[in-house]
Design an enzyme around this catalytic site. Structure first.
Site, PDB file in Angstrom:
ATOM      1  N   PHE A  92     -28.883   0.612 -31.613  1.00  0.00           N
ATOM      2  CA  PHE A  92     -29.939  -0.096 -32.505  1.00  0.00           C
ATOM      3  C   PHE A  92     -29.333   0.148 -34.019  1.00  0.00           C
ATOM      4  CE2 PHE A  92     -33.712  -0.250 -35.475  1.00  0.00           C
ATOM      5  CZ  PHE A  92     -34.033  -1.412 -35.073  1.00  0.00           C
ATOM      6  N   GLY A  93     -29.221  -1.188 -34.579  1.00  0.00           N
ATOM      7  CA  GLY A  93     -28.679  -1.402 -35.939  1.00  0.00           C
ATOM      8  C   GLY A  93     -29.980  -1.795 -36.826  1.00  0.00           C
ATOM      9  N   TYR A  94     -29.991  -1.176 -37.827  1.00  0.00           N
ATOM     10  CA  TYR A  94     -31.204  -1.561 -38.819  1.00  0.00           C
ATOM     11  C   TYR A  94     -30.547  -1.783 -40.373  1.00  0.00           C
ATOM     12  CZ  TYR A  94     -30.552   3.231 -39.998  1.00  0.00           C
ATOM     13  OH  TYR A  94     -29.909   4.548 -40.455  1.00  0.00           O
ATOM     14  N   SER A 133     -26.398  -1.969 -42.230  1.00  0.00           N
ATOM     15  CA  SER A 133     -25.261  -2.741 -42.305  1.00  0.00           C
ATOM     16  C   SER A 133     -24.730  -3.352 -40.917  1.00  0.00           C
ATOM     17  CB  SER A 133     -23.977  -2.165 -43.041  1.00  0.00           C
ATOM     18  OG  SER A 133     -23.743  -0.971 -42.275  1.00  0.00           O
ATOM     19  N   GLU A 148     -19.586   5.530 -39.878  1.00  0.00           N
ATOM     20  CA  GLU A 148     -20.658   5.939 -40.621  1.00  0.00           C
ATOM     21  C   GLU A 148     -21.039   7.334 -40.628  1.00  0.00           C
ATOM     22  OE1 GLU A 148     -22.438   4.014 -41.623  1.00  0.00           O
ATOM     23  OE2 GLU A 148     -21.956   1.946 -40.470  1.00  0.00           O
TER      24      GLU A 148
HETATM   25  C1  BEZ Z   1     -27.306   0.694 -39.112  1.00  0.00           C
HETATM   26  O1  BEZ Z   1     -27.262  -0.731 -39.442  1.00  0.00           O
HETATM   27  O2  BEZ Z   1     -27.817   1.013 -38.008  1.00  0.00           O
HETATM   28  C2  BEZ Z   1     -26.737   1.883 -39.749  1.00  0.00           C
HETATM   29  C3  BEZ Z   1     -27.203   1.948 -40.939  1.00  0.00           C
HETATM   30  C4  BEZ Z   1     -26.859   2.960 -41.756  1.00  0.00           C
HETATM   31  C5  BEZ Z   1     -25.496   3.999 -41.083  1.00  0.00           C
HETATM   32  C6  BEZ Z   1     -25.235   3.451 -39.810  1.00  0.00           C
HETATM   33  C7  BEZ Z   1     -25.710   2.462 -39.242  1.00  0.00           C
END
Ligand code: BEZ
Length: 193
Positions: A28-30, A32, A103
């Site tokens: 799941f991306g929230y 970047s 990350e």
């Molecule tokens: C993301 O987009 O899910 C995400 C945000 C911050 C760090 C890693 C991934």
């Protein structure tokens, strides 16, 4: 609160969250991950998670700021009743060899259940920076967050571009996120010259 988690979480994620070679995993991306998709994926679709809010409460030392002048990037904060909308990617386990590097600034890979628009759901992974990591900055007013974002930059570019790309992506997806759009509005009022 004393910080328990080293700022570099790469080793921790590789050790604690081992996957089987060839395994397919939903991610799941929230933040970047919504707009910077520099990894291969099998399938993607919009998704949401319950009980979490997106907040600009994590410091960035390695992408959108530096150790001496950190930027602010998003993490997830537990909040009863909240829904966070994002994008889910089905990826092969090997993708995490790269994403754990990308990350590594305080984010842990944790298990989460994500819901899709067709009312199905999957359990997968999400990166979350919790308050016990060294780069965590925590709550601040949305104006102060915008001010910090307006002036920060790091090896991956300006912190403003991070915020504006995220806000644009959410708008294009039809997602309402008051925290993000309020910071974006303040950013446009700040003159850094
Ligand atoms: C993301 O987009 O899910 C995400 C945000 C911050 C760090 C890693 C991934």
């Amino acid at each position: 609160m004393p910080k328990l988690m080293s700022v570099n979480t790469f080793e921790h994620n590789q050790r604690q969250c081992q996957l089987t070679e060839g395994e397919e995993v939903w991610l799941f991306g929230y933040g970047s991950l919504i707009y910077l998709v520099d990894f291969p994926y099998i399938e993607s679709k919009t998704a949401s998670i319950r009980g979490w809010s997106r907040r600009f409460w994590q410091g960035s030392h390695d992408h959108r700021g530096t150790e001496s002048s950190p930027g602010r990037v998003v993490t997830l904060i537990e909040e009863a009743g909240a829904i966070c909308h994002g994008v889910a990617y089905k990826v092969e386990a090997s993708v995490f060899e790269w994403l754990d590097v990308r990350e590594k600034n305080g984010y842990l890979r944790l298990s989460i259940t994500m819901a899709f628009e067709d009312e199905t759901s999957e359990t997968g992974l999400v990166y979350i920076a919790t308050s016990d990591n060294d780069a965590y900055l925590g709550e601040a007013s949305e104006y102060d967050i915008a001010y910090q974002i307006a002036t920060a930059k790091g090896p991956s570019g300006t912190n403003s571009d991070y915020l504006l790309e995220l806000a644009d992506s959410l708008r294009n997806m039809g997602v309402e996120d008051e925290h993000i759009f309020t910071i974006e509005k303040y950013l446009h009022t700040i003159d850094t010259n």
